[in-house]
Design an enzyme around this catalytic site. Structure first.
Site, PDB file in Angstrom:
ATOM      1  N   ASP B 168      10.328  -6.198   6.079  1.00 46.79           N
ATOM      2  CA  ASP B 168      10.705  -6.060   4.859  1.00 46.79           C
ATOM      3  C   ASP B 168      11.771  -6.978   4.100  1.00 46.79           C
ATOM      4  OD1 ASP B 168       9.766  -4.123   2.233  1.00 46.79           O
ATOM      5  OD2 ASP B 168      11.803  -4.450   2.048  1.00 46.79           O
ATOM      6  N   TYR B 232       2.381   5.636  -2.724  1.00 44.63           N
ATOM      7  CA  TYR B 232       1.542   6.036  -3.864  1.00 44.63           C
ATOM      8  C   TYR B 232       2.113   6.205  -4.992  1.00 44.63           C
ATOM      9  CZ  TYR B 232      -2.830   6.612  -6.714  1.00 44.63           C
ATOM     10  OH  TYR B 232      -3.674   6.363  -7.774  1.00 44.63           O
ATOM     11  N   HIS B 240      -0.980  -1.815   2.424  1.00 45.96           N
ATOM     12  CA  HIS B 240       0.255  -2.201   3.204  1.00 45.96           C
ATOM     13  C   HIS B 240       0.761  -0.783   3.808  1.00 45.96           C
ATOM     14  CE1 HIS B 240       1.834  -2.006  -0.650  1.00 45.96           C
ATOM     15  NE2 HIS B 240       2.957  -1.620  -0.220  1.00 45.96           N
TER      16      HIS B 240
END
Lengths: 300, 300
Positions: B168, B232, B240
């Site tokens: 990331d 979510y 992902h």
């Protein structure tokens, strides 16, 4: 200006003689580290923490830094920036001589994620909980008003559906930004979410609904500002629900330990055996007795 | 050695021409800052975050730093430490040209918990996502090796079950304490967990299993040290999965936003319609367009 030499406080570097024994803990997120070692012949703990980036130094930071490109993709570029020394200091604390107590205080215990099937709960966790027979006297004292009665924010006294709502010890109640309350059920036969069945839906809905109403009344915080959840494993085996302010990163609100009460309710509505049968994941600290049980059985 | 000039990547300082409009947000705890401004004539966002203190650089840090005494009291002393430049860098990301959405994304804002039923998703959220038509070009660039190809840690090229695993942006890859990797699915038709059905179990299990294996191989971290989850709402609508180190409080790992991949798999195994029908809760920021939609419909 607090450049390197101007203020005349440059010090002989005490860390030159520091011999590291071990890193006790540290946080990559908070950019700090706690180190145990020796200074000359004395035990010492060194604590280092990077300083926050100050808005009032940004112009100088932009002007005086060196940048090295790391990556470019579409509209995004990342760099390693080397800042002027005096704008990027590290706050350093030396405790010397340090006692055993200092060392323990800063020692991090590693955690491990445990995978517990429904059968594991019956054969490993439940026997362990029973054998430990953790005292719940302090919980019963609260429910019976023998302690902390003046801290109660709300109570529904019903023995089956009722609960007591009071501030968590961690909350100083000075501001709602870190609001943290606990609802403790009056009924005494639910150890954790593993025991929950659809029979308990009225209890859970009652805690959810009346807990939110009480917090609105007392603290003027609507339900849309609350995170309402249970822990598994809980820190004590008597049903309780956490109410914390959304946006406050309360300890224990991570996905591997917290279960939203609204999810618990929905899951029980569609399957009364959900929490009895489901494989649950939770972190345990290295020295937790329950972790040893899972380890002994080759479950880690 | 990654000292100031050795690697030959020193870059013309793009921040020399940066004009700050406002500080969008920042955290004294996390030592980061998000700044809105202009680069030449284009809107830009600059993100700066100090790097974690690395255990493997401590000896050099102790040896090469300058310390200034601030306070001495009994066994406690505090200092301001100025470290060698290459041991104390600031990770800097430039987004340019930045859109209004980028600016909003980084603007500190209050959050509200939204309750989204399966019907709300169809009637409110899905139309909103489609209307926004967020660009996924940067995701496709990664999947097609047009960008960041050298950052890929692992790939399973299968078009249905495969994925790309890479660090990331937030992780500088210098220490595993804040390990943060993203697995991006090759298949392009899953926007979020709302789209997941039992058909996707092979894909999810593949990402879970091979992602864990790749992390063990590359970083020597076993599955018991990993938190593997989906968001979510996600920040982009292409499937992902987040892999972060257990114990590292990664942003977005709270129970109100994160869904453990192992729970997702179990829930789909017992009910293929679980994520289509379930009421899901998630936080939205005050200025999020989706929040306005829920507000307009009286759903907050």
């Amino acid at each position: 200006d607090d450049g390197p030499t101007e203020d005349g406080k440059e010090t002989e570097n005490p860390l030159l003689g520091f011999k590291t024994s071990s890193v006790l803990s540290g946080s990559a997120r908070e950019k700090n580290i706690f180190i145990h070692g020796k200074l000359a012949d004395e035990e010492a703990v060194v604590i280092m923490e990077k300083t926050p980036i100050r808005e009032d130094t940004l112009a100088e930071l932009f002007r005086g830094s060196t940048l090295k490109l790391e990556m470019r993709n579409d509209i995004y570029s990342t760099y390693r920036l080397q800042a002027p020394l005096h704008l990027n200091e590290i706050k350093t604390t030396v405790v010397c001589p340090a006692t055993e107590k200092h060392v323990k205080k800063y020692q991090r215990q590693e955690s491990f994620l445990v995978e517990e099937t429904g059968e594991d709960y019956e054969s490993i966790t439940l026997p362990y909980i029973k054998q430990q027979s953790f005292s719940l006297q302090w919980v019963y004292n609260i429910l019976e008003k023998k302690a902390e009665a003046d801290r109660i924010v709300y109570e529904d006294p019903d023995p089956k559906l009722g609960f007591v709502l009071l501030p968590d010890f961690k909350w100083d109640q000075k501001q709602v930004e870190d609001l943290y309350l606990i609802a403790i059920a009056h009924c005494r036969d639910i150890k954790s979410i593993r025991d929950l069945k659809s029979d308990h839906l009225p209890l859970l809905k009652n805690i959810f609904q009346k807990g939110k109403e009480a917090i609105m009344l007392r603290y003027n915080l609507p339900a849309s500002k609350l995170r309402v959840y249970l822990h598994y494993q809980p820190s004590y085996y008597h049903l309780h629900v956490h109410f914390t302010k959304l946006g406050f990163e309360a300890p224990g609100c991570s996905v591997e330990r917290a279960h939203l009460l609204s999810d618990v309710i929905q899951n029980l509505q569609s399957d009364s055996q959900y929490y009895k049968t489901r494989t649950l994941y939770f972190p345990l600290r290295a020295e937790d007795g329950l972790l040893s049980k899972f380890r002994e059985l080759g479950r880690l």
